[in-house]
Design a protein around this motif. Structure first.
Motif, PDB file in Angstrom:
ATOM      1  N   VAL A  26       0.868  -1.172   0.000  1.00 57.37           N
ATOM      2  CA  VAL A  26       0.000   0.000   0.000  1.00 57.37           C
ATOM      3  C   VAL A  26       0.907   1.225   0.000  1.00 57.37           C
ATOM      4  O   VAL A  26       1.922   1.270   0.705  1.00 57.37           O
ATOM      5  CB  VAL A  26      -0.920   0.010   1.234  1.00 57.37           C
ATOM      6  N   ILE A  27       0.580   2.230  -0.797  1.00 58.29           N
ATOM      7  CA  ILE A  27       1.457   3.390  -0.949  1.00 58.29           C
ATOM      8  C   ILE A  27       1.687   4.114   0.372  1.00 58.29           C
ATOM      9  O   ILE A  27       2.785   4.607   0.640  1.00 58.29           O
ATOM     10  CB  ILE A  27       0.879   4.340  -2.024  1.00 58.29           C
ATOM     11  N   ASP A  28       0.656   4.160   1.232  1.00 57.73           N
ATOM     12  CA  ASP A  28       0.842   4.855   2.522  1.00 57.73           C
ATOM     13  C   ASP A  28       1.531   3.982   3.567  1.00 57.73           C
ATOM     14  O   ASP A  28       1.641   4.351   4.725  1.00 57.73           O
ATOM     15  CB  ASP A  28      -0.504   5.359   3.054  1.00 57.73           C
ATOM     16  N   ARG A  29       1.989   2.784   3.145  1.00 58.78           N
ATOM     17  CA  ARG A  29       2.732   1.839   3.999  1.00 58.78           C
ATOM     18  C   ARG A  29       1.882   1.270   5.125  1.00 58.78           C
ATOM     19  O   ARG A  29       2.417   0.700   6.087  1.00 58.78           O
ATOM     20  CB  ARG A  29       3.996   2.485   4.595  1.00 58.78           C
ATOM     21  N   SER A  30       0.565   1.383   5.020  1.00 57.90           N
ATOM     22  CA  SER A  30      -0.310   0.767   6.015  1.00 57.90           C
ATOM     23  C   SER A  30      -0.412  -0.731   5.728  1.00 57.90           C
ATOM     24  O   SER A  30       0.047  -1.215   4.686  1.00 57.90           O
ATOM     25  CB  SER A  30      -1.703   1.397   5.963  1.00 57.90           C
ATOM     26  N   ASP A  31      -1.023  -1.452   6.658  1.00 62.05           N
ATOM     27  CA  ASP A  31      -1.192  -2.897   6.485  1.00 62.05           C
ATOM     28  C   ASP A  31      -2.609  -3.253   6.038  1.00 62.05           C
ATOM     29  O   ASP A  31      -3.068  -4.381   6.231  1.00 62.05           O
ATOM     30  CB  ASP A  31      -0.848  -3.630   7.779  1.00 62.05           C
ATOM     31  N   LYS A  32      -3.309  -2.292   5.421  1.00 66.90           N
ATOM     32  CA  LYS A  32      -4.710  -2.512   5.064  1.00 66.90           C
ATOM     33  C   LYS A  32      -4.894  -3.705   4.129  1.00 66.90           C
ATOM     34  O   LYS A  32      -5.822  -4.507   4.294  1.00 66.90           O
ATOM     35  CB  LYS A  32      -5.287  -1.253   4.423  1.00 66.90           C
ATOM     36  N   LEU A  33      -4.048  -3.850   3.138  1.00 69.42           N
ATOM     37  CA  LEU A  33      -4.189  -4.954   2.186  1.00 69.42           C
ATOM     38  C   LEU A  33      -3.990  -6.296   2.890  1.00 69.42           C
ATOM     39  O   LEU A  33      -4.743  -7.245   2.653  1.00 69.42           O
ATOM     40  CB  LEU A  33      -3.173  -4.796   1.049  1.00 69.42           C
ATOM     41  N   GLN A  34      -2.990  -6.352   3.761  1.00 69.63           N
ATOM     42  CA  GLN A  34      -2.735  -7.583   4.505  1.00 69.63           C
ATOM     43  C   GLN A  34      -3.909  -7.919   5.420  1.00 69.63           C
ATOM     44  O   GLN A  34      -4.338  -9.082   5.516  1.00 69.63           O
ATOM     45  CB  GLN A  34      -1.460  -7.444   5.336  1.00 69.63           C
ATOM     46  N   VAL A  35      -4.456  -6.926   6.086  1.00 73.79           N
ATOM     47  CA  VAL A  35      -5.584  -7.157   6.994  1.00 73.79           C
ATOM     48  C   VAL A  35      -6.803  -7.644   6.228  1.00 73.79           C
ATOM     49  O   VAL A  35      -7.496  -8.575   6.658  1.00 73.79           O
ATOM     50  CB  VAL A  35      -5.920  -5.873   7.790  1.00 73.79           C
ATOM     51  N   ILE A  36      -7.072  -7.042   5.071  1.00 73.53           N
ATOM     52  CA  ILE A  36      -8.209  -7.488   4.253  1.00 73.53           C
ATOM     53  C   ILE A  36      -8.028  -8.945   3.848  1.00 73.53           C
ATOM     54  O   ILE A  36      -8.949  -9.758   3.966  1.00 73.53           O
ATOM     55  CB  ILE A  36      -8.354  -6.594   3.006  1.00 73.53           C
ATOM     56  N   ALA A  37      -6.831  -9.295   3.375  1.00 70.37           N
ATOM     57  CA  ALA A  37      -6.567 -10.671   2.945  1.00 70.37           C
ATOM     58  C   ALA A  37      -6.722 -11.651   4.108  1.00 70.37           C
ATOM     59  O   ALA A  37      -7.365 -12.701   3.968  1.00 70.37           O
ATOM     60  CB  ALA A  37      -5.170 -10.770   2.345  1.00 70.37           C
ATOM     61  N   ASP A  38      -6.150 -11.317   5.257  1.00 72.90           N
ATOM     62  CA  ASP A  38      -6.214 -12.219   6.408  1.00 72.90           C
ATOM     63  C   ASP A  38      -7.644 -12.394   6.907  1.00 72.90           C
ATOM     64  O   ASP A  38      -8.058 -13.497   7.276  1.00 72.90           O
ATOM     65  CB  ASP A  38      -5.325 -11.695   7.539  1.00 72.90           C
ATOM     66  N   ARG A  39      -8.416 -11.319   6.900  1.00 68.05           N
ATOM     67  CA  ARG A  39      -9.795 -11.419   7.377  1.00 68.05           C
ATOM     68  C   ARG A  39     -10.683 -12.170   6.391  1.00 68.05           C
ATOM     69  O   ARG A  39     -11.616 -12.865   6.783  1.00 68.05           O
ATOM     70  CB  ARG A  39     -10.354 -10.029   7.681  1.00 68.05           C
ATOM     71  N   LEU A  40     -10.394 -12.039   5.104  1.00 68.43           N
ATOM     72  CA  LEU A  40     -11.121 -12.834   4.117  1.00 68.43           C
ATOM     73  C   LEU A  40     -10.876 -14.325   4.338  1.00 68.43           C
ATOM     74  O   LEU A  40     -11.820 -15.130   4.327  1.00 68.43           O
ATOM     75  CB  LEU A  40     -10.696 -12.435   2.708  1.00 68.43           C
ATOM     76  N   VAL A  41      -9.633 -14.694   4.539  1.00 67.06           N
ATOM     77  CA  VAL A  41      -9.311 -16.099   4.790  1.00 67.06           C
ATOM     78  C   VAL A  41      -9.992 -16.574   6.065  1.00 67.06           C
ATOM     79  O   VAL A  41     -10.585 -17.663   6.104  1.00 67.06           O
ATOM     80  CB  VAL A  41      -7.788 -16.301   4.874  1.00 67.06           C
ATOM     81  N   GLU A  42      -9.930 -15.769   7.109  1.00 64.23           N
ATOM     82  CA  GLU A  42     -10.570 -16.136   8.376  1.00 64.23           C
ATOM     83  C   GLU A  42     -12.063 -16.391   8.172  1.00 64.23           C
ATOM     84  O   GLU A  42     -12.625 -17.363   8.692  1.00 64.23           O
ATOM     85  CB  GLU A  42     -10.359 -15.018   9.395  1.00 64.23           C
ATOM     86  N   HIS A  43     -12.713 -15.527   7.397  1.00 59.86           N
ATOM     87  CA  HIS A  43     -14.153 -15.677   7.155  1.00 59.86           C
ATOM     88  C   HIS A  43     -14.454 -16.964   6.392  1.00 59.86           C
ATOM     89  O   HIS A  43     -15.360 -17.724   6.761  1.00 59.86           O
ATOM     90  CB  HIS A  43     -14.670 -14.470   6.368  1.00 59.86           C
TER      91      HIS A  43
END
Length: 364
Positions: A244-261
């Motif tokens: 992510v350009i702002d160096r946040s972990d938003k993409l990682q969190v979305i991916a991990d939560r999708l897998v969890e669901h």
């Protein structure tokens, strides 16, 4: 199987022992053999069926369970012996639709406990062999934005120009630019009902995704390459790094939560604690001879190996990536805005050249 440490299987929150079977007997219906409890195992009178409704009829009890048609052969067994054994052990009758026809397996019997026991045994068989089916779909973030494709093609041209003398480096091991992607997780969806169920679960994730993205596309940059194994001189997969350009972990969190669901819904098997987000740019499984046609790209974590001229896992030839890493380790593929997560179908192509989508959720 160890007597003190038997293999266990979880069916709807209940734990059962998994009995030993030979996988090679399950290629076709006529080659299927029985996997279940031994004849001496008594029917548990208090065994209950928690997830399927057992109705009382004029002749006894009845329960209908949904099973994809591709799994019927494991319930039927070699020359029908698995079904006969189940019916004998549980004192029930098991009706199975014809192969290839989607429907319900119907179990009937004089006693509710007998029907419940038969249902449980069928579910154990289904769950066991479901895990052996190849995946059919995967959740993905598409990286085939025109700017990223342009950066990728530039990377490919320059690598072939400067590193083609290195062992194993040649054009066929590069990704198809139209199918550049990040894979979140894989699913084995065995009929249209299961595909619809997966699409519904994907829609359920929309709210948390939009909360994380604040209802806007996610600006990403694709910069740098890295390799999968320990030896840069013997590489099978080279991938682009995505952030992510702002160096946040938003993409990682979305991916991990999708897998969890999807794991919680029973539609996906967890492979790692966290999703490893990467975009494959070179893979030796793509390697083929000059007469074979380019089909489709691999996905992570499981790699596609189909296609004319493709190499298998056992015969794949690694390539020497040392010069590539030295010269292109910081290659800039480009920036783009990611605005959706897709339920993509394996072995497919849509009008854009990407995988056919069975469902999607947008970030905005």
């Amino acid at each position: 199987m160890e007597v003190l440490r038997p293999s266990l299987i979880n069916i709807n929150g209940r734990i059962y022992r998994r009995n030993v079977t030979k996988e090679e007997h399950y290629e076709e219906e006529d080659d299927s053999s029985y996997m279940g409890p031994p004849e001496s195992e008594d029917l548990a009178e208090d065994e209950t069926c928690d997830t399927n409704f057992i109705e009382q009829t004029d002749k006894g009890f009845r329960c209908a369970i949904d099973v994809p048609s591709v799994l019927y052969k494991y319930i039927i067994g070699k020359k029908g012996e698995t079904r006969r054994r189940l019916e004998f052990d549980t004192k029930t009758s098991i009706s199975i639709p014809k192969q290839g026809i989607e429907g319900q397996i119907v179990i009937t019997g004089s006693h509710k406990a007998a029907v419940s026991s038969a249902v449980t045994r069928v579910e154990v068989l289904v769950e066991s062999f479901r895990k052996k089916q190849p995946f059919t779909h995967f959740l993905s973030f598409s990286l085939n934005d025109p700017k990223i494709q342009e950066g990728f093609l530039k990377f490919k041209d320059e690598v072939l120009e400067q590193c083609s003398q290195d062992h194993g480096v040649e054009g066929s091991i590069f990704q198809n630019p139209a199918k550049l992607h990040l894979t979140i997780g894989t699913l084995a969806l065995l009929n249209e009902t299961e595909v619809r169920k997966a699409c519904e679960h994907l829609q359920e994730c929309q709210n948390f995704i939009r909360d994380l993205t604040e209802g806007k596309p996610l600006p990403l940059e694709v910069t740098g390459v890295e390799y999968m194994n320990d030896d840069p001189a013997m590489v099978d997969v080279l991938y682009a790094k995505v952030n992510v350009i702002d160096r946040s972990d938003k993409l990682q969190v979305i991916a991990d939560r999708l897998v969890e669901h999807f794991v919680s819904a029973g539609l996906m098997v967890r492979e790692w604690d966290r999703v490893k987000l990467h975009g494959t740019v070179m893979n030796t499984l793509f390697r083929k001879d000059s007469t074979a046609c380019l089909l489709h790209s691999s996905v992570f974590p499981a790699e596609d190996t189909g296609g004319a001229g493709r190499q298998t896992m056992s015969e794949r030839e690694a390539f020497d990536a040392r010069n590539i890493l030295q010269k292109f380790g910081s290659h800039r593929f480009g920036e783009f805005e990611l605005n959706s997560v897709l339920l993509s179908q394996r072995y497919s192509t849509d009008c854009t050249g990407y995988y056919t989508s069975a469902g999607s959720v947008s970030f905005s």
